[in-house]
Design a protein around this motif. Structure first.
Motif, short mmCIF file in Angstrom:
data_model
loop_
_atom_site.label_atom_id
_atom_site.label_comp_id
_atom_site.label_asym_id
_atom_site.label_seq_id
_atom_site.Cartn_x
_atom_site.Cartn_y
_atom_site.Cartn_z
N ILE A 62 46.86 17.09 81.01
CA ILE A 62 47.20 15.62 81.52
C ILE A 62 46.15 14.90 80.78
O ILE A 62 44.83 14.99 80.60
CB ILE A 62 47.18 14.27 82.63
N ALA A 63 46.82 13.71 79.55
CA ALA A 63 45.93 12.82 78.89
C ALA A 63 46.01 11.36 78.78
O ALA A 63 47.31 10.81 78.63
CB ALA A 63 45.34 13.64 77.69
N GLY A 64 45.05 10.95 78.40
CA GLY A 64 45.37 9.53 76.60
C GLY A 64 44.36 8.85 76.38
O GLY A 64 43.69 9.74 76.60
N LYS A 65 45.35 8.02 75.91
CA LYS A 65 43.93 7.60 74.60
C LYS A 65 43.28 6.82 75.65
O LYS A 65 43.93 5.57 76.40
CB LYS A 65 45.16 6.78 73.66
N VAL A 66 42.51 6.56 74.67
CA VAL A 66 41.19 5.17 75.31
C VAL A 66 41.33 4.15 75.36
O VAL A 66 42.05 3.65 74.11
CB VAL A 66 39.71 5.91 74.42
N LEU A 67 41.27 3.23 76.59
CA LEU A 67 41.74 2.04 76.33
C LEU A 67 40.68 0.79 75.73
O LEU A 67 39.67 1.04 76.28
CB LEU A 67 42.60 0.99 76.85
N MET A 68 39.65 0.53 75.04
CA MET A 68 38.89 -0.34 74.87
C MET A 68 38.93 -1.34 74.12
O MET A 68 39.38 -1.25 73.06
CB MET A 68 37.56 0.61 74.78
N ASP A 69 38.14 -2.93 74.48
CA ASP A 69 38.68 -3.95 73.40
C ASP A 69 37.43 -4.67 73.42
O ASP A 69 37.41 -6.22 73.07
CB ASP A 69 39.58 -5.09 73.86
N THR B 275 34.28 -2.01 78.64
CA THR B 275 34.42 -2.27 77.54
C THR B 275 36.34 -2.25 76.91
O THR B 275 36.38 -1.89 76.67
CB THR B 275 34.51 -0.56 76.54
N SER B 276 36.59 -3.06 78.09
CA SER B 276 37.87 -4.06 78.83
C SER B 276 37.41 -5.33 78.96
O SER B 276 36.97 -5.46 79.79
CB SER B 276 39.26 -2.89 79.30
N THR B 277 37.83 -6.14 77.85
CA THR B 277 38.65 -7.64 79.00
C THR B 277 38.52 -7.29 80.33
O THR B 277 40.08 -6.77 80.10
CB THR B 277 38.70 -7.95 78.25
N PRO B 278 38.89 -8.85 81.28
CA PRO B 278 39.28 -8.54 82.08
C PRO B 278 41.44 -8.19 81.20
O PRO B 278 41.95 -7.87 82.33
CB PRO B 278 39.13 -10.30 82.49
N GLU B 279 41.60 -8.79 80.61
CA GLU B 279 43.53 -9.16 79.84
C GLU B 279 43.38 -7.65 79.38
O GLU B 279 44.82 -7.62 79.68
CB GLU B 279 42.85 -10.08 79.02
N GLN B 280 42.90 -6.95 78.88
CA GLN B 280 43.13 -5.52 78.98
C GLN B 280 42.86 -4.54 80.36
O GLN B 280 44.10 -4.42 80.25
CB GLN B 280 41.72 -4.91 78.03
#
Ligand code: GUN
Ligand code: ZN
Length: 430
Positions: A156-163, A205-210
């Motif tokens: 199982i994997a995923g691309k990281v989300l960070m904005d 590393t994530s805004t509340p929106e992300q």
């Protein structure tokens, strides 16, 4: 239908020994029978040997022990090249080493070459399944899935989300990573043995929106996993309380955004309150314990007694490259040391459970892997009980299984992995 048979000592767990007592099977002269990539039977050679087809070849491993493949519930694929980087604690370590290293994964060639190395290194360490962080780049997850697919691994994997909170060249763009995540889910989730995890790096590393967007994706694809970090390091926790002043605590940040459920893995959880433990337990989410990383980065000693008291699901992760070894054996040994420093002696049965069936349960794959029960997919390792002169000498005179498995978990590492099988196919041989 091709039948194969493997004769050696055989050990596996049938349930959680902490809750269910001696829930293991051990055959001193055992036989594992595999048909079409699945376990057909496991038992003593004396009993099962007679049942084999005349055409079946037996691979006989003297002085070896067969057990299920290891399961790593938290690891970073783009951090292979910063493992063992000197100095400082989490937030500086991320800034100085991790973020620059992950920026290199903009290049598809780097993704492909590193993915190949990473998958081979997992198998060389006897790890047959894992939950993996990519970098922010869609191509990193793409390359990793392709390599795992090549080896037919359950992964199982995923691309990281960070904005936010990192250099601009490794942040998601205007759509906050939504389109790339959707494309990856559609292409890879449920493809053969692969699964997808929505992977917000961590609250800073994530805004509340992300985070809200990630929660919406989870609602849209309820079957996918969620993978993030939480309560690893004291400075990190303080920073999160400043960034999210309205949140009751760190967990509340993820809860508010619909990210905490029975398919959520929270890496670390070194510093948890009783309230957080209760809520994690009630949600069915789980903690990935990463002892080599926690001592290397100086984050602290995880609290197994607290997790057990609150019935919080947990298993082991290596957390490469904060962690210092791909080996689940080395990770178990580090976990033993951490527990000792908290006045708890972790038994070999508990540790092997967490590194195999417990990890499989945590990742929702225990109907397929985690032990060698008939019907399961034949992911297993062959361990060399004479891997080094010291290991040979120490193991030779041990009579009791629990003492044998304990010495293996303390002294063992990649040198003990003689061969690794994925769905009955040999994918690594020393
Ligand atoms: N917290 C956020 N990102 C990371 C990471 O890459 N490694 C570790 N150990 N902790 C993190
Ligand atoms: Zn991590």
């Amino acid at each position: 239908m091709v039948q194969k048979a493997y004769r050696a000592q055989i050990f596996h767990l049938l349930d959680d020994p902490y809750l269910a007592g001696d829930a293991f099977e051990y055959f001193k002269d055992g036989l594992l029978v595999v048909e079409d990539g699945h376990v057909k039977a496991v038992g003593s050679y004396r009993k099962l040997g007679k049942t084999l087809r005349a055409s079946t070849k037996i691979s006989h491993y003297k002085n070896h022990l067969i057990m299920p493949g290891f399961i790593d519930t938290h690891i970073h694929f783009p951090q292979v090249d910063i493992i063992g980087s000197y100095g400082r604690q989490l937030m500086d370590w991320l800034k100085d080493y991790t973020f620059p290293a992950e920026a290199a994964f903009k290049d598809p060639k780097v993704c492909k070459e590193t993915a190949r190395f990473f998958i081979k290194e997992l198998l060389r360490n006897g790890t047959t399944s894992a939950l993996v962080f990519g970098s922010v780049h869609e191509g990193s997850a793409e390359a990793l899935f392709a390599e795992a697919h090549n080896e037919n691994m359950r992964l199982i994997a995923g691309k990281v989300l960070m904005d936010r909170g990192a250099p601009a060249n490794i942040l998601d763009g205007k759509d906050m990573g939504r389109a790339a995540t959707k494309r990856l889910i559609k292409q890879w989730h449920g493809k053969d043995r692969l699964g997808y995890a929505i992977t917000p790096r961590f609250a800073p590393t994530s805004t509340p929106e992300q985070l809200a967007m990630a929660g919406m994706l989870k609602a849209q694809y309820p079957d996918v996993h969620v993978h993030t970090h939480m309560c690893e390091n004291k400075d990190e926790i303080k920073y999160v309380s400043e960034l999210f002043p309205d949140a009751a605590d760190y967990l509340d940040v993820y809860e508010k955004h619909g990210l905490v459920g029975d398919k959520t893995v929270l890496a670390h959880g070194v510093h948890l309150s009783a309230s957080m433990c209760k809520r994690i337990s009630a949600s069915g989410a789980a903690i990935s314990l990463c002892p080599t990383s926690n001592v290397f980065i100086g984050s602290g000693l995880f609290n197994l007694a607290q997790l057990r008291r609150h019935k919080v699901r947990h298993a082991f992760g290596t957390d490469i490259g904060g962690g210092t070894s791909f080996s689940l054996l080395t990770t178990m040994s580090a976990a033993y040391s951490v527990c000792q420093l908290r006045d708890l002696s972790l038994s070999s049965m508990d540790a092997f459970y967490m590194a195999t069936l417990g990890g499989a349960k945590l990742l929702g794959m225990d109907t397929y892997v985690g032990n060698l029960e008939p019907g399961k997919e034949a992911d297993f390792v062959v361990m060399d009980l004479k891997a080094t002169p010291l290991i040979a000498r120490r193991l030779k005179n041990i009579k009791r299984l629990k003492a044998l498995m304990f010495a293996i978990m303390i002294l063992g590492d990649d040198r003990m992995i003689a061969e690794t099988f994925v769905m009955g196919t040999s994918v690594y041989k020393q």
